[in-house]
Scaffold this motif. Structure first.
Motif, PDB file in Angstrom:
ATOM      1  N   ALA A 326     -36.911  23.967  11.674  1.00  0.00           N
ATOM      2  CA  ALA A 326     -35.732  23.160  12.011  1.00  0.00           C
ATOM      3  C   ALA A 326     -34.592  23.973  12.600  1.00  0.00           C
ATOM      4  CB  ALA A 326     -35.242  22.429  10.755  1.00  0.00           C
ATOM      5  N   PHE A 327     -34.797  25.277  12.841  1.00  0.00           N
ATOM      6  CA  PHE A 327     -33.717  26.138  13.340  1.00  0.00           C
ATOM      7  C   PHE A 327     -34.229  26.907  14.555  1.00  0.00           C
ATOM      8  CE2 PHE A 327     -30.557  29.374  13.636  1.00  0.00           C
ATOM      9  CZ  PHE A 327     -29.436  28.917  12.944  1.00  0.00           C
ATOM     10  N   HIS A 328     -33.648  26.613  15.722  1.00  0.00           N
ATOM     11  CA  HIS A 328     -34.122  27.234  16.952  1.00  0.00           C
ATOM     12  C   HIS A 328     -33.546  28.633  17.109  1.00  0.00           C
ATOM     13  CE1 HIS A 328     -33.833  27.987  21.414  1.00  0.00           C
ATOM     14  NE2 HIS A 328     -35.128  27.793  21.244  1.00  0.00           N
ATOM     15  N   ILE A 329     -34.427  29.627  17.243  1.00  0.00           N
ATOM     16  CA  ILE A 329     -34.005  30.982  17.556  1.00  0.00           C
ATOM     17  C   ILE A 329     -34.685  31.393  18.858  1.00  0.00           C
ATOM     18  CG2 ILE A 329     -33.531  31.569  15.156  1.00  0.00           C
ATOM     19  CD1 ILE A 329     -36.182  32.998  15.005  1.00  0.00           C
ATOM     20  N   SER A 330     -34.490  32.621  19.292  1.00  0.00           N
ATOM     21  CA  SER A 330     -34.951  32.998  20.628  1.00  0.00           C
ATOM     22  C   SER A 330     -36.465  32.978  20.777  1.00  0.00           C
ATOM     23  CB  SER A 330     -34.426  34.391  20.987  1.00  0.00           C
ATOM     24  OG  SER A 330     -34.981  35.364  20.114  1.00  0.00           O
ATOM     25  N   SER A 331     -37.201  33.310  19.710  1.00  0.00           N
ATOM     26  CA  SER A 331     -38.645  33.469  19.825  1.00  0.00           C
ATOM     27  C   SER A 331     -39.444  32.246  19.401  1.00  0.00           C
ATOM     28  CB  SER A 331     -39.104  34.669  18.988  1.00  0.00           C
ATOM     29  OG  SER A 331     -38.711  34.497  17.627  1.00  0.00           O
ATOM     30  N   HIS A 332     -38.881  31.409  18.525  1.00  0.00           N
ATOM     31  CA  HIS A 332     -39.604  30.247  18.023  1.00  0.00           C
ATOM     32  C   HIS A 332     -38.633  29.338  17.270  1.00  0.00           C
ATOM     33  CE1 HIS A 332     -39.508  33.026  14.610  1.00  0.00           C
ATOM     34  NE2 HIS A 332     -39.708  31.979  13.813  1.00  0.00           N
ATOM     35  N   VAL A 333     -39.160  28.277  16.682  1.00  0.00           N
ATOM     36  CA  VAL A 333     -38.359  27.419  15.807  1.00  0.00           C
ATOM     37  C   VAL A 333     -38.603  27.868  14.374  1.00  0.00           C
ATOM     38  CG1 VAL A 333     -37.876  25.066  15.043  1.00  0.00           C
ATOM     39  CG2 VAL A 333     -38.472  25.506  17.430  1.00  0.00           C
ATOM     40  N   ASP A 334     -37.568  28.403  13.779  1.00  0.00           N
ATOM     41  CA  ASP A 334     -37.641  28.978  12.435  1.00  0.00           C
ATOM     42  C   ASP A 334     -37.359  27.902  11.390  1.00  0.00           C
ATOM     43  OD1 ASP A 334     -37.836  30.847  10.426  1.00  0.00           O
ATOM     44  OD2 ASP A 334     -36.233  32.147  11.177  1.00  0.00           O
ATOM     45  N   ASP A 335     -37.592  28.250  10.136  1.00  0.00           N
ATOM     46  CA  ASP A 335     -37.143  27.388   9.048  1.00  0.00           C
ATOM     47  C   ASP A 335     -35.616  27.448   8.964  1.00  0.00           C
ATOM     48  OD1 ASP A 335     -39.786  26.903   8.471  1.00  0.00           O
ATOM     49  OD2 ASP A 335     -39.874  28.255   6.737  1.00  0.00           O
ATOM     50  N   LYS A 336     -35.018  26.371   8.481  1.00  0.00           N
ATOM     51  CA  LYS A 336     -33.570  26.330   8.252  1.00  0.00           C
ATOM     52  C   LYS A 336     -33.320  26.337   6.738  1.00  0.00           C
ATOM     53  CE  LYS A 336     -31.009  23.370  10.528  1.00  0.00           C
ATOM     54  NZ  LYS A 336     -30.443  22.050  10.905  1.00  0.00           N
ATOM     55  N   VAL A 337     -32.543  27.299   6.277  1.00  0.00           N
ATOM     56  CA  VAL A 337     -32.215  27.372   4.853  1.00  0.00           C
ATOM     57  C   VAL A 337     -30.762  26.967   4.648  1.00  0.00           C
ATOM     58  CG1 VAL A 337     -33.947  29.115   4.291  1.00  0.00           C
ATOM     59  CG2 VAL A 337     -31.671  29.837   5.052  1.00  0.00           C
ATOM     60  N   THR A 338     -30.509  26.299   3.532  1.00  0.00           N
ATOM     61  CA  THR A 338     -29.160  25.823   3.217  1.00  0.00           C
ATOM     62  C   THR A 338     -28.716  26.393   1.882  1.00  0.00           C
ATOM     63  OG1 THR A 338     -29.516  23.750   4.410  1.00  0.00           O
ATOM     64  CG2 THR A 338     -27.704  23.796   2.817  1.00  0.00           C
ATOM     65  N   TYR A 339     -27.501  26.908   1.868  1.00  0.00           N
ATOM     66  CA  TYR A 339     -26.849  27.388   0.654  1.00  0.00           C
ATOM     67  C   TYR A 339     -25.589  26.556   0.453  1.00  0.00           C
ATOM     68  CZ  TYR A 339     -29.729  31.626   0.888  1.00  0.00           C
ATOM     69  OH  TYR A 339     -30.777  32.512   0.915  1.00  0.00           O
ATOM     70  N   ASP A 340     -25.217  26.336  -0.792  1.00  0.00           N
ATOM     71  CA  ASP A 340     -23.948  25.644  -0.999  1.00  0.00           C
ATOM     72  C   ASP A 340     -23.209  26.183  -2.207  1.00  0.00           C
ATOM     73  OD1 ASP A 340     -24.864  24.395  -3.339  1.00  0.00           O
ATOM     74  OD2 ASP A 340     -24.981  22.409  -2.463  1.00  0.00           O
ATOM     75  N   LEU A 341     -21.941  25.828  -2.271  1.00  0.00           N
ATOM     76  CA  LEU A 341     -21.056  26.179  -3.363  1.00  0.00           C
ATOM     77  C   LEU A 341     -20.157  24.993  -3.627  1.00  0.00           C
ATOM     78  CD1 LEU A 341     -20.133  28.592  -5.208  1.00  0.00           C
ATOM     79  CD2 LEU A 341     -18.354  29.034  -3.498  1.00  0.00           C
ATOM     80  N   LEU A 342     -20.113  24.555  -4.876  1.00  0.00           N
ATOM     81  CA  LEU A 342     -19.283  23.418  -5.257  1.00  0.00           C
ATOM     82  C   LEU A 342     -18.006  23.888  -5.922  1.00  0.00           C
ATOM     83  CD1 LEU A 342     -21.972  21.007  -6.804  1.00  0.00           C
ATOM     84  CD2 LEU A 342     -21.209  21.177  -4.426  1.00  0.00           C
ATOM     85  N   ALA A 343     -16.993  23.036  -5.881  1.00  0.00           N
ATOM     86  CA  ALA A 343     -15.752  23.351  -6.569  1.00  0.00           C
ATOM     87  C   ALA A 343     -16.004  23.592  -8.047  1.00  0.00           C
ATOM     88  CB  ALA A 343     -14.752  22.219  -6.384  1.00  0.00           C
ATOM     89  N   THR A 344     -16.940  22.838  -8.616  1.00  0.00           N
ATOM     90  CA  THR A 344     -17.249  23.008 -10.044  1.00  0.00           C
ATOM     91  C   THR A 344     -17.960  24.333 -10.331  1.00  0.00           C
ATOM     92  OG1 THR A 344     -19.242  21.684  -9.659  1.00  0.00           O
ATOM     93  CG2 THR A 344     -17.316  20.558 -10.566  1.00  0.00           C
ATOM     94  N   ASP A 345     -18.654  24.883  -9.314  1.00  0.00           N
ATOM     95  CA  ASP A 345     -19.262  26.211  -9.471  1.00  0.00           C
ATOM     96  C   ASP A 345     -18.219  27.301  -9.447  1.00  0.00           C
ATOM     97  OD1 ASP A 345     -21.810  25.027  -9.380  1.00  0.00           O
ATOM     98  OD2 ASP A 345     -21.901  25.233  -7.199  1.00  0.00           O
TER      99      ASP A 345
END
Length: 347
Positions: A326-345
């Motif tokens: 789901a993530f386009h880079i120069s050589s191929h379509v890579d995986d897309k990773v998501t990180y998050d941080l909540l106010a409660t964290d």
């Protein structure tokens, strides 16, 4: 603040404003304009102009220029001594009411040279809808210039439609987060021209030229003015040298209250934990009710971008998901990773 017809005692004020803008060379030009120029423009319906009186003296002018379609363009100019007190915004609201209620105009248009931030600020404050930026629309100093455009209708509110982001200066013991300066363009071009950027962000021009950097700085300023993005230079607190860039975009208000972060570093500043520290400082401001009052921050990057992932983790973000291919880079379509941080964290 009052809008009124011109008087002989306005000549000196008009001459001072002309000198500020460099439009006329002599006081005689100001005398002619105040004495009969404004009156003649009214008689010929070329420009419906009022003098702005503030604190008992001439402060500037505001006008409507009718067209053949029963619409008009707004013009305004204010003396330097009267700026910063909301005078022009009040004057424009008054002339908009006059234009719609008395003159019966259907639409009132605004445009200004790209870079004329005071004019754009007034248009924003009085409720104009921002339109297209038109290349080479006007002539200024013998050169064609690009122009911002906008419009407003009779039923539109005379108030801002969106926030205008003002960048807070955020500090840690070793960092200062501030806006970039024009004299830092060489620093930006060096940081953005590299194989890693070309690989993970192939849409960024390579090499990243000074012209690209100027366009980028202009775009960041316009996005802040449109309430879409914050963008900080991450600088060394002691030397003020730019070390990298941290941007906040995709900002949602209301109940969602989340935003995405993106970042890049100058090669000579990598490996020192600078960006993780900057992200933590922005998160502190973002989650604070006296700062932005947000609820969630997230970071998305390519699955193979180990440096960006390590920075997110060091800043306290959690890996919450992976989208395959789901993530386009120069050589191929890579995986897309998501990180998050909540106010409660964070709190």
């Amino acid at each position: 603040m009052t809008l009124r017809a011109p008087r002989p005692d306005d000549i000196e004020g008009q001459a001072e404003r002309n000198a500020e803008g460099g439009r006329y060379r002599t006081a005689e030009d100001a005398r002619r304009w105040i004495t009969f120029g404004i009156t003649d423009a009214w008689k010929q319906r070329e420009r419906l102009m009022f003098v702005i009186e503030y604190q008992g003296r001439y402060a500037g002018t505001v006008a409507l220029e009718p067209d053949v379609d029963d619409n008009a363009r707004v013009h305004y100019g204010l003396s330097a001594w009267a700026r910063g007190a909301g005078v022009m915004s009040r004057a424009v609201r008054l002339i908009l009411e006059f234009g719609f209620s008395t003159c019966g105009f259907h639409v009132i248009r605004w445009w200004a040279r790209v870079g004329n931030w005071p004019s754009r600020r007034v248009a924003w404050a009085t409720g104009f809808r921002l339109g297209e930026t038109i290349p080479d629309m006007a002539e200024e100093g013998g050169e064609r210039v690009d122009a911002w455009t906008g419009w407003i209708g009779p039923d539109d509110k005379r108030a801002p439609r969106y926030p205008w982001f003002e960048h807070p200066i955020l500090e840690t013991p070793r960092l200062r987060l501030r806006t970039w300066r024009e004299d830092e363009i060489p620093r930006i071009t060096t940081a953005r021209t590299n194989q890693t950027t070309a690989h993970f962000l192939p849409f960024i021009p390579q090499p990243f030229t000074a012209e690209d950097a100027r366009f980028w700085l202009k775009d960041m300023a316009e996005q802040a003015a449109a309430g879409r993005r914050f963008n900080w230079c991450v600088a060394d607190a002691e030397t003020d040298q730019g070390l990298g860039n941290l941007t906040m975009f995709g900002i949602h208000h209301g109940e969602v209250r989340d935003a995405e972060l993106g970042y890049w570093m100058h090669p000579d500043a990598q490996g020192r934990g600078v960006m993780a520290e900057a992200i933590q400082r922005v998160a502190q401001w973002y989650f604070d009710d006296e700062g932005f009052g947000g609820r969630r921050l997230f970071i998305r990057t390519a699955g193979t971008n180990t440096s960006a992932r390590r920075t997110a983790e060091k800043a306290g973000f959690r890996h919450v998901g992976t989208e395959r291919a789901a993530f386009h880079i120069s050589s191929h379509v890579d995986d897309k990773v998501t990180y998050d941080l909540l106010a409660t964290d964070y709190l």
